[in-house]
Every structure is written in structure tokens, then in C-alpha cells.
Design a protein around this motif. Structure first.
Motif, PDB file in Angstrom:
ATOM      1  N   VAL A 181      15.803  37.953  44.583  1.00  0.00           N
ATOM      2  CA  VAL A 181      16.239  39.346  44.625  1.00  0.00           C
ATOM      3  C   VAL A 181      15.780  40.014  45.920  1.00  0.00           C
ATOM      4  CG1 VAL A 181      15.938  41.615  43.550  1.00  0.00           C
ATOM      5  CG2 VAL A 181      16.363  39.608  42.121  1.00  0.00           C
ATOM      6  N   VAL A 182      14.522  39.750  46.308  1.00  0.00           N
ATOM      7  CA  VAL A 182      14.006  40.306  47.563  1.00  0.00           C
ATOM      8  C   VAL A 182      14.835  39.804  48.743  1.00  0.00           C
ATOM      9  CG1 VAL A 182      12.051  40.277  49.174  1.00  0.00           C
ATOM     10  CG2 VAL A 182      11.657  40.658  46.733  1.00  0.00           C
ATOM     11  N   LEU A 183      15.175  38.525  48.728  1.00  0.00           N
ATOM     12  CA  LEU A 183      15.976  37.948  49.809  1.00  0.00           C
ATOM     13  C   LEU A 183      17.356  38.593  49.883  1.00  0.00           C
ATOM     14  CD1 LEU A 183      16.554  35.865  52.002  1.00  0.00           C
ATOM     15  CD2 LEU A 183      17.079  34.200  50.201  1.00  0.00           C
ATOM     16  N   VAL A 184      18.023  38.695  48.742  1.00  0.00           N
ATOM     17  CA  VAL A 184      19.373  39.277  48.720  1.00  0.00           C
ATOM     18  C   VAL A 184      19.342  40.735  49.162  1.00  0.00           C
ATOM     19  CG1 VAL A 184      21.302  39.955  47.221  1.00  0.00           C
ATOM     20  CG2 VAL A 184      20.268  37.686  46.981  1.00  0.00           C
ATOM     21  N   SER A 185      18.372  41.491  48.629  1.00  0.00           N
ATOM     22  CA  SER A 185      18.301  42.913  48.977  1.00  0.00           C
ATOM     23  C   SER A 185      17.995  43.107  50.454  1.00  0.00           C
ATOM     24  CB  SER A 185      17.242  43.615  48.132  1.00  0.00           C
ATOM     25  OG  SER A 185      15.939  43.171  48.469  1.00  0.00           O
ATOM     26  N   SER A 186      17.150  42.237  51.001  1.00  0.00           N
ATOM     27  CA  SER A 186      16.805  42.345  52.424  1.00  0.00           C
ATOM     28  C   SER A 186      18.016  42.049  53.294  1.00  0.00           C
ATOM     29  CB  SER A 186      15.660  41.379  52.759  1.00  0.00           C
ATOM     30  OG  SER A 186      14.485  41.702  52.040  1.00  0.00           O
ATOM     31  N   VAL A 187      18.783  41.026  52.907  1.00  0.00           N
ATOM     32  CA  VAL A 187      19.983  40.686  53.671  1.00  0.00           C
ATOM     33  C   VAL A 187      21.022  41.813  53.586  1.00  0.00           C
ATOM     34  CG1 VAL A 187      21.954  39.114  53.797  1.00  0.00           C
ATOM     35  CG2 VAL A 187      19.651  38.192  53.469  1.00  0.00           C
ATOM     36  N   VAL A 188      21.184  42.359  52.370  1.00  0.00           N
ATOM     37  CA  VAL A 188      22.134  43.461  52.185  1.00  0.00           C
ATOM     38  C   VAL A 188      21.725  44.670  53.018  1.00  0.00           C
ATOM     39  CG1 VAL A 188      23.019  45.151  50.527  1.00  0.00           C
ATOM     40  CG2 VAL A 188      22.918  42.734  49.909  1.00  0.00           C
ATOM     41  N   GLY A 189      20.437  45.004  52.969  1.00  0.00           N
ATOM     42  CA  GLY A 189      19.944  46.123  53.763  1.00  0.00           C
ATOM     43  C   GLY A 189      20.090  45.884  55.245  1.00  0.00           C
ATOM     44  N   TRP A 190      19.845  44.648  55.666  1.00  0.00           N
ATOM     45  CA  TRP A 190      19.958  44.261  57.072  1.00  0.00           C
ATOM     46  C   TRP A 190      21.399  44.423  57.567  1.00  0.00           C
ATOM     47  CZ3 TRP A 190      20.361  38.576  58.898  1.00  0.00           C
ATOM     48  CH2 TRP A 190      20.244  38.500  60.285  1.00  0.00           C
ATOM     49  N   ILE A 191      22.349  44.008  56.728  1.00  0.00           N
ATOM     50  CA  ILE A 191      23.756  44.049  57.120  1.00  0.00           C
ATOM     51  C   ILE A 191      24.346  45.459  57.001  1.00  0.00           C
ATOM     52  CG2 ILE A 191      26.082  43.228  56.533  1.00  0.00           C
ATOM     53  CD1 ILE A 191      24.804  40.587  55.677  1.00  0.00           C
ATOM     54  N   SER A 192      24.033  46.136  55.884  1.00  0.00           N
ATOM     55  CA  SER A 192      24.655  47.429  55.602  1.00  0.00           C
ATOM     56  C   SER A 192      23.930  48.614  56.226  1.00  0.00           C
ATOM     57  CB  SER A 192      24.751  47.641  54.089  1.00  0.00           C
ATOM     58  OG  SER A 192      23.456  47.792  53.534  1.00  0.00           O
ATOM     59  N   GLY A 193      22.633  48.446  56.512  1.00  0.00           N
ATOM     60  CA  GLY A 193      21.851  49.552  57.033  1.00  0.00           C
ATOM     61  C   GLY A 193      21.419  50.541  55.961  1.00  0.00           C
ATOM     62  N   VAL A 194      21.538  50.142  54.669  1.00  0.00           N
ATOM     63  CA  VAL A 194      21.133  50.992  53.544  1.00  0.00           C
ATOM     64  C   VAL A 194      19.792  50.503  53.008  1.00  0.00           C
ATOM     65  CG1 VAL A 194      21.739  51.827  51.249  1.00  0.00           C
ATOM     66  CG2 VAL A 194      23.534  51.433  52.953  1.00  0.00           C
ATOM     67  N   ALA A 195      18.822  51.413  52.884  1.00  0.00           N
ATOM     68  CA  ALA A 195      17.480  51.054  52.423  1.00  0.00           C
ATOM     69  C   ALA A 195      17.451  50.966  50.893  1.00  0.00           C
ATOM     70  CB  ALA A 195      16.457  52.076  52.924  1.00  0.00           C
ATOM     71  N   ILE A 196      17.504  49.740  50.358  1.00  0.00           N
ATOM     72  CA  ILE A 196      17.446  49.543  48.900  1.00  0.00           C
ATOM     73  C   ILE A 196      16.173  48.797  48.499  1.00  0.00           C
ATOM     74  CG2 ILE A 196      19.950  49.574  48.658  1.00  0.00           C
ATOM     75  CD1 ILE A 196      19.880  46.527  48.551  1.00  0.00           C
ATOM     76  N   ASP A 197      15.267  48.656  49.448  1.00  0.00           N
ATOM     77  CA  ASP A 197      14.021  47.913  49.249  1.00  0.00           C
ATOM     78  C   ASP A 197      13.254  48.410  48.016  1.00  0.00           C
ATOM     79  OD1 ASP A 197      12.641  45.749  50.433  1.00  0.00           O
ATOM     80  OD2 ASP A 197      11.102  47.093  51.190  1.00  0.00           O
ATOM     81  N   GLY A 198      13.074  49.720  47.910  1.00  0.00           N
ATOM     82  CA  GLY A 198      12.279  50.301  46.824  1.00  0.00           C
ATOM     83  C   GLY A 198      12.916  50.108  45.461  1.00  0.00           C
ATOM     84  N   TYR A 199      14.209  50.315  45.363  1.00  0.00           N
ATOM     85  CA  TYR A 199      14.911  50.174  44.076  1.00  0.00           C
ATOM     86  C   TYR A 199      14.838  48.735  43.566  1.00  0.00           C
ATOM     87  CZ  TYR A 199      16.805  54.774  45.208  1.00  0.00           C
ATOM     88  OH  TYR A 199      16.926  56.105  45.532  1.00  0.00           O
ATOM     89  N   VAL A 200      15.038  47.804  44.478  1.00  0.00           N
ATOM     90  CA  VAL A 200      14.952  46.389  44.100  1.00  0.00           C
ATOM     91  C   VAL A 200      13.530  46.052  43.675  1.00  0.00           C
ATOM     92  CG1 VAL A 200      15.116  44.026  44.976  1.00  0.00           C
ATOM     93  CG2 VAL A 200      16.860  45.701  45.579  1.00  0.00           C
ATOM     94  N   GLY A 201      12.556  46.592  44.387  1.00  0.00           N
ATOM     95  CA  GLY A 201      11.155  46.344  44.040  1.00  0.00           C
ATOM     96  C   GLY A 201      10.810  46.811  42.643  1.00  0.00           C
TER      97      GLY A 201
END
Length: 214
Positions: A181-201
Motif C-alpha cells: 500500500v505504501v508503495l502504490v500510494s507513493s507511486v500515485v503521489g509521485w505521478i499525480s502530485g497529490v499528497a495521499i501519504d497520510g490517508y494511506v498511513g
């Protein structure tokens, strides 16, 4: 198969699973393997998290550090349970293994709570972490290692009927999910520029805590 090789290499008379000495040898193998793997994963993930400035990756790293502590508890639990019966414990010290399983569960819950706290703060103060190929490779390798550890713990747990190692297998399985999940969210955030780190955490933390309670 690596699990079979390790058993043949480090456990004498592996079929005598009712013998306390053989059980301790299995527990020692599982504990030492867990410590080595988790310390390595902690170091690699911490490096990846620091380079990326990612709280989720660093939290995942410290989750592995707590897993190393759990492996130490596993070692102690098997050592206690292998002691012969005495006047105070005429039926042996087998309950030591169940106590160690309880401690492992408690450590899982604490790790989940700490992750939830840090992730909620990240929601309140969003910040897009940096990310790159190195982080992807480290997290992908960590998923592979944890998948093997889950199979390793489950195989030994079934062989010697150990609740402690079944708990370790479940924890390793959960670590696979968390890191994925951390990997997917990091890649999504990296590509989209949307900070979803906290929600995934937060989602990962709730899953971890539920696992500990179970």
C-alpha cells in the motif's frame, strides 16, 4: 526450497517435534532469521524514507524494527518453554511460548497506533514526499522478503504447532500488505502530485492494529 535447507542445516533431528530441544532449535532458527531480515529491511527502508522525505516509508521501516523486537521475544519465549519441569512448574514451561505470542500481539498494536498518530498529523499538514526508482526497488524487494518470511513462519509454525510462529506469519503477511500500500500510494503521489501519504498511513495503521487484536 530455502526453508527446507535452513531446517536441515540448523535443526538436528527435525522430525522429533515433540522434543523440547528440537522445538527450541526451530524457535531459535525462526527468531534469528526474523532478527536478521527485519534489521536489514529497517535499514533499507529508513534509507529510502530519508532520501524521499516520506513519513509512510519511514513508519514502515520502524514497523520492521518492532518486528525485530518481536523476533527477540520469540527467541526468549522458546528458550523459556524449553526448560525442563521443576518443582514450581511440574508440567514444564510451555506457557512461556504463549506469553511471547501475547507480547508479539501487543507490539503489533503499539506499532499500528504510532503509525496512525503520525499519519493523522500528515493529513493535517500534507506534504508531497520525493520519490524515485531506488525507493521503488527497495520497497519491492521488501515485499518479496516478507512474503518469504510469512511462508517460512507458517511452515515452521505448522510443523511444531506454535502459536507464536503463527502470529509471526500473520504479522509478516500484514507487512506485505502495508508495504504494498505504501508503495502504490507513493507511486500515485509521485505521478499525480497529490499528497495521499497520510490517508494511506491511517488505513494501514488500522489494519495493523486489527491484526494485533486478532
Amino acid at each position: 526450497m530455502l526453508t527446507s535447507f535452513l531446517i536441515k542445516r540448523f535443526v538436528k533431528e527435525p522430525d522429533r517435534v515433540e522434543d523440547s530441544g528440537v522445538r527450541y532449535a526451530y524457535g531459535r532458527l525462526a527468531g534469528v532469521t526474523g532478527i536478521c531480515c527485519n534489521v536489514l529491511l529497517f535499514s533499507l527502508k529508513l534509507l529510502a524514507g530519508l532520501l524521499a522525505g516520506s513519513l509512510a516509508i519511514m513508519a514502515d521501516a520502524f514497523n520492521n524494527l518492532s518486528d525485530a523486537g518481536s523476533s527477540i521475544v520469540t527467541l526468549v519465549g522458546f528458550k523459556l518453554s524449553s526448560a525442563p519441569p521443576d518443582r514450581e512448574h511440574p508440567f514444564g514451561h510451555g506457557r512461556g511460548e504463549y506469553l511471547s505470542a501475547l507480547v508479539v500481539a501487543a507490539l503489533i498494536i503499539v506499532a499500528g497506533f504510532e503509525l496512525a498518530t503520525a499519519s493523522f498529523d500528515k493529513i493535517l499538514h500534507p506534504e508531497l514526499p520525493g520519490f524515485g526508482v531506488l525507493q521503488i526497488l527497495i520497497l519491492a524487494a521488501a515485499i518479496g522478503v516478507k512474503l518469504w518470511m510469512a511462508v517460512f513462519y507458517r511452515a515452521i509454525g505448522r510443523r511444531i504447532d506454535s502459536e507464536t510462529l503463527r502470529a509471526g506469519a500473520a504479522d509478516s503477511r500484514n507487512d506485505v500488505i502495508c508495504t504494498a500500500v505504501v508503495l502504490v500510494s507513493s507511486v500515485v503521489g509521485w505521478i499525480s502530485g497529490v499528497a495521499i501519504d497520510g490517508y494511506v498511513g491511517v488505513a494501514v495503521a488500522l489494519f495493523v492494529m486489527w491484526s494485533g487484536v486478532s
